[in-house]
Design a protein around this motif. Structure first.
Motif, PDB file in Angstrom:
ATOM      1  N   GLU A  55       0.823  -1.213   0.000  1.00  0.00           N
ATOM      2  CA  GLU A  55       0.000   0.000   0.000  1.00  0.00           C
ATOM      3  C   GLU A  55       0.857   1.261   0.000  1.00  0.00           C
ATOM      4  OE1 GLU A  55      -3.342   0.311  -0.076  1.00  0.00           O
ATOM      5  OE2 GLU A  55      -4.095  -1.666   0.499  1.00  0.00           O
ATOM      6  N   ASP A  60       0.909   4.633  -8.649  1.00  0.00           N
ATOM      7  CA  ASP A  60      -0.550   4.734  -8.639  1.00  0.00           C
ATOM      8  C   ASP A  60      -1.241   3.422  -8.983  1.00  0.00           C
ATOM      9  OD1 ASP A  60      -0.427   7.468  -8.018  1.00  0.00           O
ATOM     10  OD2 ASP A  60      -0.210   8.000 -10.132  1.00  0.00           O
ATOM     11  N   ARG A 110      -6.484  -4.843   4.155  1.00  0.00           N
ATOM     12  CA  ARG A 110      -6.198  -3.567   3.493  1.00  0.00           C
ATOM     13  C   ARG A 110      -6.272  -2.446   4.515  1.00  0.00           C
ATOM     14  NH1 ARG A 110      -6.963  -3.313  -2.260  1.00  0.00           N
ATOM     15  NH2 ARG A 110      -5.938  -1.321  -1.905  1.00  0.00           N
ATOM     16  N   THR A 112      -7.021   1.594   5.554  1.00  0.00           N
ATOM     17  CA  THR A 112      -7.970   2.631   5.160  1.00  0.00           C
ATOM     18  C   THR A 112      -7.209   3.814   4.565  1.00  0.00           C
ATOM     19  OG1 THR A 112      -7.856   3.780   7.278  1.00  0.00           O
ATOM     20  CG2 THR A 112      -9.494   1.985   7.082  1.00  0.00           C
ATOM     21  N   ALA A 113      -7.928   4.725   3.936  1.00  0.00           N
ATOM     22  CA  ALA A 113      -7.314   5.940   3.384  1.00  0.00           C
ATOM     23  C   ALA A 113      -6.666   6.760   4.496  1.00  0.00           C
ATOM     24  CB  ALA A 113      -8.360   6.772   2.644  1.00  0.00           C
ATOM     25  N   GLU A 114      -7.304   6.801   5.669  1.00  0.00           N
ATOM     26  CA  GLU A 114      -6.755   7.538   6.805  1.00  0.00           C
ATOM     27  C   GLU A 114      -5.460   6.900   7.301  1.00  0.00           C
ATOM     28  OE1 GLU A 114     -10.008   6.455   6.735  1.00  0.00           O
ATOM     29  OE2 GLU A 114     -10.876   8.390   6.186  1.00  0.00           O
ATOM     30  N   GLN A 115      -5.450   5.583   7.374  1.00  0.00           N
ATOM     31  CA  GLN A 115      -4.236   4.878   7.796  1.00  0.00           C
ATOM     32  C   GLN A 115      -3.104   5.098   6.791  1.00  0.00           C
ATOM     33  OE1 GLN A 115      -6.153   1.048   8.046  1.00  0.00           O
ATOM     34  NE2 GLN A 115      -5.891   0.976  10.278  1.00  0.00           N
ATOM     35  N   LYS A 116      -3.430   5.106   5.528  1.00  0.00           N
ATOM     36  CA  LYS A 116      -2.412   5.327   4.498  1.00  0.00           C
ATOM     37  C   LYS A 116      -1.795   6.714   4.656  1.00  0.00           C
ATOM     38  CE  LYS A 116      -1.467   4.943  -0.401  1.00  0.00           C
ATOM     39  NZ  LYS A 116      -1.959   4.507  -1.704  1.00  0.00           N
ATOM     40  N   LEU A 117      -2.622   7.725   4.892  1.00  0.00           N
ATOM     41  CA  LEU A 117      -2.110   9.083   5.105  1.00  0.00           C
ATOM     42  C   LEU A 117      -1.218   9.140   6.343  1.00  0.00           C
ATOM     43  CD1 LEU A 117      -5.261  11.223   4.236  1.00  0.00           C
ATOM     44  CD2 LEU A 117      -3.136  11.028   2.906  1.00  0.00           C
ATOM     45  N   GLN A 120       2.108   7.414   5.457  1.00  0.00           N
ATOM     46  CA  GLN A 120       2.883   8.232   4.519  1.00  0.00           C
ATOM     47  C   GLN A 120       3.539   9.406   5.241  1.00  0.00           C
ATOM     48  OE1 GLN A 120      -0.279   8.866   1.656  1.00  0.00           O
ATOM     49  NE2 GLN A 120       0.698   7.479   0.193  1.00  0.00           N
TER      50      GLN A 120
END
Length: 134
Positions: A55, A60, A110, A112-117, A120
């Motif tokens: 992830e 992209d 997988r 979440t989008a929040e975890q990815k941010l 990062q």
């Protein structure tokens, strides 16, 4: 293989779409910093850990997690073992030898989008700043 290391199964996470039987080798650019050429290939015995790596890899394209087989000796990943986490709770390893792709796995957790941010930002500003042992 030393007795204190895992016996597997092992996983590798990346954005690259790879065929079964492909060999991952050292000498390629890092999944996280295109300015770094890696002297090792990295893997883990934790399927979800490989998922997190996939992830967070640059690019992209969709993440992929592969069941892999080391083709030679490997060692604890010194970038996390005892440097960030005592022992090797992340079950992270590296090898100068190729990893053979056995199969793609899809049953990993997988993020979440929040975890990815979150991850990062953590990778962009590590505290304390530490040099990658390559």
């Amino acid at each position: 293989m030393p007795e204190n290391l895992d016996r597997g199964p092992f996983y590798h996470g990346t954005k690259a779409k790879l065929a079964n039987g492909t060999f991952l080798t050292a000498g390629h650019h890092s999944n996280y910093n295109k300015n770094v050429v890696m002297n090792h290939v990295y893997f883990t015995a934790l399927k979800d850990g490989a998922g997190l790596a996939a992830e967070l890899a640059q690019g992209d394209t969709p993440p992929h997690v592969y069941l892999i087989e080391p083709t030679g000796p490997f060692e604890n990943d010194p970038n996390v073992t005892d440097k960030k986490f005592p022992g090797n709770p992340t079950r992270s390893y590296r090898s100068e030898y190729a990893l053979k792709i056995i199969d793609e796995v899809e049953d990993y957790q997988r993020i979440t989008a929040e975890q990815k941010l979150y991850w990062q930002a953590k990778m962009a500003n590590p505290k304390p700043k530490s040099e990658i042992i390559n």
